[in-house]
Design a protein around this motif. Structure first.
Motif, PDB file in Angstrom:
ATOM      1  N   PRO A  14      63.657  47.064  43.368  1.00 51.99           N
ATOM      2  CA  PRO A  14      64.127  48.017  42.412  1.00 51.99           C
ATOM      3  C   PRO A  14      63.452  48.002  41.128  1.00 51.99           C
ATOM      4  O   PRO A  14      63.055  46.523  40.580  1.00 51.99           O
ATOM      5  N   VAL A  15      63.541  48.698  40.506  1.00 54.32           N
ATOM      6  CA  VAL A  15      62.927  48.769  38.868  1.00 54.32           C
ATOM      7  C   VAL A  15      63.724  48.060  38.038  1.00 54.32           C
ATOM      8  O   VAL A  15      64.861  48.149  38.206  1.00 54.32           O
ATOM      9  N   GLY A  16      63.223  47.308  37.116  1.00 52.79           N
ATOM     10  CA  GLY A  16      63.876  46.610  36.168  1.00 52.79           C
ATOM     11  C   GLY A  16      64.186  44.951  36.418  1.00 52.79           C
ATOM     12  O   GLY A  16      64.703  44.387  35.502  1.00 52.79           O
ATOM     13  N   LEU A  17      63.775  44.515  37.588  1.00 54.91           N
ATOM     14  CA  LEU A  17      63.965  43.192  37.837  1.00 54.91           C
ATOM     15  C   LEU A  17      62.714  42.365  37.163  1.00 54.91           C
ATOM     16  O   LEU A  17      61.681  43.136  37.004  1.00 54.91           O
ATOM     17  N   THR A 132      74.545  43.574  39.891  1.00 55.20           N
ATOM     18  CA  THR A 132      73.684  42.950  41.034  1.00 55.20           C
ATOM     19  C   THR A 132      72.335  42.463  40.935  1.00 55.20           C
ATOM     20  O   THR A 132      72.078  41.417  41.488  1.00 55.20           O
ATOM     21  N   ASP A 133      71.747  43.163  39.955  1.00 47.56           N
ATOM     22  CA  ASP A 133      70.562  42.748  39.282  1.00 47.56           C
ATOM     23  C   ASP A 133      70.552  41.187  38.997  1.00 47.56           C
ATOM     24  O   ASP A 133      69.817  40.245  39.405  1.00 47.56           O
ATOM     25  N   GLY A 134      71.631  40.806  38.313  1.00 40.69           N
ATOM     26  CA  GLY A 134      71.830  39.379  37.865  1.00 40.69           C
ATOM     27  C   GLY A 134      72.181  38.541  38.869  1.00 40.69           C
ATOM     28  O   GLY A 134      71.529  37.423  39.108  1.00 40.69           O
ATOM     29  N   TRP A 135      73.023  38.923  40.185  1.00 39.61           N
ATOM     30  CA  TRP A 135      72.987  38.232  41.304  1.00 39.61           C
ATOM     31  C   TRP A 135      71.547  37.785  41.970  1.00 39.61           C
ATOM     32  O   TRP A 135      71.259  36.709  42.146  1.00 39.61           O
ATOM     33  N   VAL A 209      71.060  20.868  39.359  1.00 42.45           N
ATOM     34  CA  VAL A 209      70.117  20.383  38.183  1.00 42.45           C
ATOM     35  C   VAL A 209      68.663  20.211  38.712  1.00 42.45           C
ATOM     36  O   VAL A 209      68.459  19.236  39.697  1.00 42.45           O
ATOM     37  N   TYR A 210      67.986  20.955  38.589  1.00 36.58           N
ATOM     38  CA  TYR A 210      66.351  21.045  38.886  1.00 36.58           C
ATOM     39  C   TYR A 210      65.696  20.268  37.880  1.00 36.58           C
ATOM     40  O   TYR A 210      65.505  20.980  36.559  1.00 36.58           O
ATOM     41  N   GLY A 211      65.074  19.180  37.927  1.00 35.97           N
ATOM     42  CA  GLY A 211      64.475  18.277  36.767  1.00 35.97           C
ATOM     43  C   GLY A 211      62.948  18.091  37.146  1.00 35.97           C
ATOM     44  O   GLY A 211      62.324  18.681  38.388  1.00 35.97           O
ATOM     45  N   GLY A 212      62.411  17.882  36.140  1.00 37.03           N
ATOM     46  CA  GLY A 212      60.801  17.536  36.341  1.00 37.03           C
ATOM     47  C   GLY A 212      60.059  18.899  36.318  1.00 37.03           C
ATOM     48  O   GLY A 212      58.956  18.915  37.099  1.00 37.03           O
ATOM     49  N   LEU A 213      60.566  19.914  35.710  1.00 42.06           N
ATOM     50  CA  LEU A 213      59.652  21.220  35.825  1.00 42.06           C
ATOM     51  C   LEU A 213      58.826  21.167  34.691  1.00 42.06           C
ATOM     52  O   LEU A 213      59.098  20.875  33.480  1.00 42.06           O
ATOM     53  N   ASP A 214      57.685  22.024  34.919  1.00 44.72           N
ATOM     54  CA  ASP A 214      56.506  22.177  33.884  1.00 44.72           C
ATOM     55  C   ASP A 214      57.026  23.591  33.355  1.00 44.72           C
ATOM     56  O   ASP A 214      57.822  24.226  33.714  1.00 44.72           O
ATOM     57  N   GLU A 215      56.029  24.027  32.502  1.00 34.81           N
ATOM     58  CA  GLU A 215      56.284  25.352  31.824  1.00 34.81           C
ATOM     59  C   GLU A 215      56.250  26.550  32.741  1.00 34.81           C
ATOM     60  O   GLU A 215      57.141  27.519  32.653  1.00 34.81           O
ATOM     61  N   TRP A 216      55.719  26.432  34.070  1.00 28.34           N
ATOM     62  CA  TRP A 216      55.494  27.576  34.936  1.00 28.34           C
ATOM     63  C   TRP A 216      56.826  27.507  35.802  1.00 28.34           C
ATOM     64  O   TRP A 216      57.528  28.413  36.009  1.00 28.34           O
ATOM     65  N   GLY A 217      57.335  26.012  36.029  1.00 23.09           N
ATOM     66  CA  GLY A 217      58.285  25.902  36.705  1.00 23.09           C
ATOM     67  C   GLY A 217      59.630  26.411  36.046  1.00 23.09           C
ATOM     68  O   GLY A 217      61.026  26.760  36.446  1.00 23.09           O
ATOM     69  N   LEU A 218      59.710  26.456  34.428  1.00 18.27           N
ATOM     70  CA  LEU A 218      60.810  26.677  33.764  1.00 18.27           C
ATOM     71  C   LEU A 218      60.943  28.271  33.635  1.00 18.27           C
ATOM     72  O   LEU A 218      61.993  28.829  33.540  1.00 18.27           O
ATOM     73  N   HIS A 219      59.794  28.736  33.585  1.00 18.99           N
ATOM     74  CA  HIS A 219      59.571  30.367  33.394  1.00 18.99           C
ATOM     75  C   HIS A 219      59.205  31.160  34.665  1.00 18.99           C
ATOM     76  O   HIS A 219      60.283  31.740  35.347  1.00 18.99           O
ATOM     77  N   GLY A 220      58.186  30.870  35.203  1.00 14.57           N
ATOM     78  CA  GLY A 220      57.618  31.676  36.078  1.00 14.57           C
ATOM     79  C   GLY A 220      57.841  32.971  36.405  1.00 14.57           C
ATOM     80  O   GLY A 220      58.295  33.367  37.466  1.00 14.57           O
ATOM     81  N   GLY A 221      57.792  33.981  35.489  1.00 11.53           N
ATOM     82  CA  GLY A 221      57.974  35.371  35.516  1.00 11.53           C
ATOM     83  C   GLY A 221      59.248  35.747  34.727  1.00 11.53           C
ATOM     84  O   GLY A 221      59.574  36.845  34.844  1.00 11.53           O
TER      85      GLY A 221
END
Length: 221
Positions: A14-17, A132-135, A209-221
């Motif tokens: 769907p549009v908006g994600l 539902t978008d948030g889910w 808790v997800y640890g040891g993330l780099d910039e891509w892991g933190l954002h990624g989209g």
């Protein structure tokens, strides 16, 4: 396969994600044939559902109906297939409708509230995300974080309340209400409070808790 049982292996998101959620929907999910609600409209109106609420359910069905998402990391996997049910009224919470069938037998179901929030109808109505978008965004983020994190720690019960969120910022795209996501310097934290609130059961509090993330892991989209 017949038309009644065929599936679409690559559903259109769907549009908006966010880009991350679009990839999640289009790569990790499938769309099964979805039924229109027009055939149920007359019967639902006869049962007392307002036309405007049926229209709202139809909008949900057009956007999300038939989408089979991978299991959520909490809530027994979440709905098996998203799909709107008959609107039902409540003096306290207004009108809501079922958001999809459960994967297993459970003490609660998943519903869309009067304001569009996605939540659970446990001991009390508990909105998890504002939409539902948030889910879906939260599921996509969990899949992404789990893929890129060096460590994943699960914390349960009262220990969740002692988590230090100083230096963390809320992740806005998940539109958290009772459940929230937090982004830190090199980690992401998912707080699942819905069952604890909805079932009045503090022992059901859980954080991932997800640890040891780099910039891509933190954002990624």
């Amino acid at each position: 396969m017949t038309a009644a049982t065929s599936i679409s292996p690559i559903p259109v998101a769907p549009v908006g994600l966010t880009a991350r959620a679009r990839r999640f929907v289009e790569v990790d999910s499938v769309r099964v044939p979805r039924r229109g609600l027009g055939q149920h409209r007359r019967k639902w109106i006869e049962h007392g559902a307002p036309a405007v609420e049926i229209d709202r359910a139809a909008v949900f069905q057009d956007r999300w109906g038939g989408l089979a998402l991978p299991p959520a990391p909490f809530y027994e996997g979440g709905p098996r297939i998203l799909g709107a049910g008959c609107p039902e009224g409540s003096t306290d919470e207004g009108w809501s409708f079922r958001a999809g069938s459960c994967r297993v037998s459970m003490a609660y179901g998943f519903r869309i509230g009067s304001d569009g929030a996605f939540g659970i109808d446990a001991y009390r109505w508990t909105p998890l995300h504002a939409s539902t978008d948030g889910w879906v965004e939260s599921l996509a983020l969990a899949a992404h974080a789990g893929r890129w994190a060096k460590t994943v720690t699960r914390i349960k019960g009262k220990a969740v309340e002692s988590l230090d969120l100083v230096g963390f910022e809320p992740v806005p795209e998940v539109q958290g209400v009772t459940d929230t996501w937090w982004r830190g310097k090199d980690s992401l934290i998912a707080l699942y409070r819905g069952e604890a609130v909805g079932l009045d059961a503090p022992r059901c509090l859980e954080a991932h808790v997800y640890g040891g993330l780099d910039e891509w892991g933190l954002h990624g989209g």
